[in-house]
Scaffold this motif. Structure first.
Motif, short mmCIF file in Angstrom:
data_model
loop_
_atom_site.label_atom_id
_atom_site.label_comp_id
_atom_site.label_asym_id
_atom_site.label_seq_id
_atom_site.Cartn_x
_atom_site.Cartn_y
_atom_site.Cartn_z
N LYS A 4 1.15 4.78 10.18
CA LYS A 4 1.34 4.22 8.85
C LYS A 4 0.59 5.04 7.82
O LYS A 4 -0.53 5.48 8.04
CB LYS A 4 0.86 2.76 8.80
CG LYS A 4 1.53 1.87 9.84
CD LYS A 4 3.05 1.81 9.65
CE LYS A 4 3.70 0.86 10.64
NZ LYS A 4 5.15 0.82 10.51
N ARG A 5 1.23 5.22 6.69
CA ARG A 5 0.59 5.93 5.60
C ARG A 5 0.50 5.02 4.41
O ARG A 5 1.15 3.98 4.35
CB ARG A 5 1.39 7.19 5.25
CG ARG A 5 1.61 8.13 6.41
CD ARG A 5 2.50 9.28 5.99
NE ARG A 5 1.81 10.11 5.00
CZ ARG A 5 2.44 10.94 4.21
NH1 ARG A 5 3.73 11.04 4.22
NH2 ARG A 5 1.75 11.67 3.34
N LYS A 12 9.90 5.67 -5.40
CA LYS A 12 9.93 6.86 -4.57
C LYS A 12 10.98 6.75 -3.47
O LYS A 12 11.42 7.74 -2.92
CB LYS A 12 8.56 7.10 -3.91
CG LYS A 12 7.44 7.42 -4.90
CD LYS A 12 7.64 8.78 -5.53
CE LYS A 12 6.43 9.15 -6.39
NZ LYS A 12 6.62 10.43 -7.06
N LEU A 13 11.37 5.54 -3.13
CA LEU A 13 12.31 5.36 -2.05
C LEU A 13 13.67 5.95 -2.36
O LEU A 13 14.47 6.21 -1.47
CB LEU A 13 12.49 3.86 -1.73
CG LEU A 13 11.23 3.15 -1.24
CD1 LEU A 13 11.55 1.69 -0.98
CD2 LEU A 13 10.70 3.79 0.01
N THR A 14 13.96 6.19 -3.60
CA THR A 14 15.27 6.73 -3.95
C THR A 14 15.49 8.11 -3.37
O THR A 14 16.62 8.52 -3.17
CB THR A 14 15.43 6.80 -5.48
OG1 THR A 14 14.38 7.62 -6.01
CG2 THR A 14 15.37 5.42 -6.10
N GLN A 135 6.89 12.26 1.69
CA GLN A 135 7.04 10.90 2.19
C GLN A 135 7.03 10.86 3.71
O GLN A 135 6.59 9.88 4.30
CB GLN A 135 8.35 10.30 1.67
CG GLN A 135 8.37 10.05 0.18
CD GLN A 135 9.60 9.30 -0.25
OE1 GLN A 135 10.10 8.44 0.47
NE2 GLN A 135 10.10 9.61 -1.43
N ASN A 136 7.50 11.94 4.34
CA ASN A 136 7.58 12.00 5.79
C ASN A 136 7.16 13.38 6.27
O ASN A 136 7.60 14.38 5.72
CB ASN A 136 9.00 11.71 6.28
CG ASN A 136 9.55 10.42 5.70
OD1 ASN A 136 9.21 9.34 6.15
ND2 ASN A 136 10.39 10.54 4.68
N ASP A 162 7.11 2.56 4.02
CA ASP A 162 8.07 1.87 3.18
C ASP A 162 9.53 2.20 3.49
O ASP A 162 10.43 1.63 2.89
CB ASP A 162 7.82 2.21 1.70
CG ASP A 162 6.57 1.53 1.17
OD1 ASP A 162 6.13 0.56 1.81
OD2 ASP A 162 6.05 1.98 0.14
N VAL A 163 9.77 3.15 4.39
CA VAL A 163 11.14 3.56 4.66
C VAL A 163 11.56 3.12 6.05
O VAL A 163 10.74 2.86 6.92
CB VAL A 163 11.31 5.09 4.52
CG1 VAL A 163 10.95 5.54 3.12
CG2 VAL A 163 10.48 5.83 5.55
N ASP A 164 12.87 3.03 6.26
CA ASP A 164 13.42 2.67 7.55
C ASP A 164 13.22 3.83 8.52
O ASP A 164 13.80 4.90 8.34
CB ASP A 164 14.91 2.35 7.39
CG ASP A 164 15.54 1.81 8.66
OD1 ASP A 164 15.01 2.08 9.76
OD2 ASP A 164 16.56 1.10 8.56
#
Length: 293
Positions: A4-5, A12-14, A135-136, A162-164
């Motif tokens: 987890k970060r 940002k998820l966009t 993000q990843n 926060d992402v799938d």
């Protein structure tokens, strides 16, 4: 597999819609233009995985970046100059780091990438995060087999909470599988371990192949004959290894007091097995040293 970060703001998820929610062509920024960069990009092109990307080859020597673009010869691939004084915009892009570990900080990055892929030996994600934002984060230990879509790739993914995770893993699998297989591991330290099994192994096996070719030449075969026979044996062995354990293969080939038994006894007397194990241990330890510098 994923740690987890800290959460990013929801807007940002966009950026992760690059593959799922937008028709906009994704951008892949390849930092570096050496053998591994070429091998991976060649593999992607041959698999047609490049079609969804605009690919930029980035480096401090624009002529070398242009040369690689010319070699790859595709209109979606372009060169770009960047260095520590000329920032590289990575916002919402996928970034492939194919430079030597010491060159990581030779560039300045602005923005936050969607995914960063690193093939640098020994460079941990914590170190990557000190240099660029993403993000990843994905670490890959590939090998030169990528040139023909045959790389053995050990992969570790650290995703934003926060992402799938399944979407990210699917994107990672798709890119990595374009130049070989994709063996996911749940611990980042295992990336270094795979240097012994696959990262440095092509060089070790090249030494074995050359020795066998030379042995055939010693006994009368010419070089091309010997090489063709050794190459076919390697190909057959790879298939055998998919179905049998190494001990099973050895037992199947070795007759009591036969030619193979004599040869194996010589190899054991010379400590070949121990030498290979030691070579793997040494290579992995060197990767750890690189990570600590």
């Amino acid at each position: 597999m994923r740690q987890k970060r800290n959460k990013h703001p929801s807007h940002k998820l966009t950026s992760m819609s690059l593959h799922t929610q937008s028709t906009k062509q994704a951008k892949l920024i390849c930092v570096g233009y050496g053998n591994m960069a070429r091998a991976i990009l060649e593999g992607m092109i041959k698999s047609k995985a490049f079609q969804k990307y605009e690919i930029l080859i980035v480096g401090r020597d624009l002529s070398k970046a242009k040369n690689l673009c010319d070699t790859l010869a595709h209109p979606h691939i372009k060169p770009l100059f960047a260095d520590s004084h000329t920032p590289l915009d990575i916002q919402d892009a996928e970034v492939l780091l194919c430079v030597k570990p010491h060159a990581l900080r030779a560039f300045t990055y602005i923005g936050e990438a969607h995914i960063v892929y690193s093939v640098m030996a020994g460079v941990r994600i914590a170190t990557l995060a000190e240099t660029l934002k993403a993000q990843n984060m994905v670490r890959i230990m590939p090998n030169i087999g990528a040139l023909y879509g045959k790389s053995a790739n050990c992969v570790y993914v650290q995703s934003n909470a926060d992402v799938d995770s399944k979407i990210i893993e699917s994107a990672v699998y798709k890119l990595v599988n374009s130049f070989g297989n994709c063996v996911m591991v749940s611990n980042e330290s295992l990336i270094d371990a795979s240097i012994a099994t696959s990262g440095s192994t092509p060089a070790f096996l090249a030494l074995v192949a050359q020795s066998l070719i030379d042995s055939g030449i010693y006994h009368g075969l010419n070089y091309e004959q010997s090489k063709e026979l050794v190459a076919q044996t390697f190909e057959a062995f790879a298939t055998l290894l998919q179905h049998k354990n190494p001990d099973d293969i050895k037992i199947a080939v070795t007759s009591p007091s036969g030619t193979t038994a004599r040869g194996l006894a010589t190899l054991e007397k010379c400590g070949v097995r121990g030498a290979f194990i030691e070579a793997g241990i040494t290579a992995v330890n060197r990767a750890k040293e690189l990570g600590d510098t």
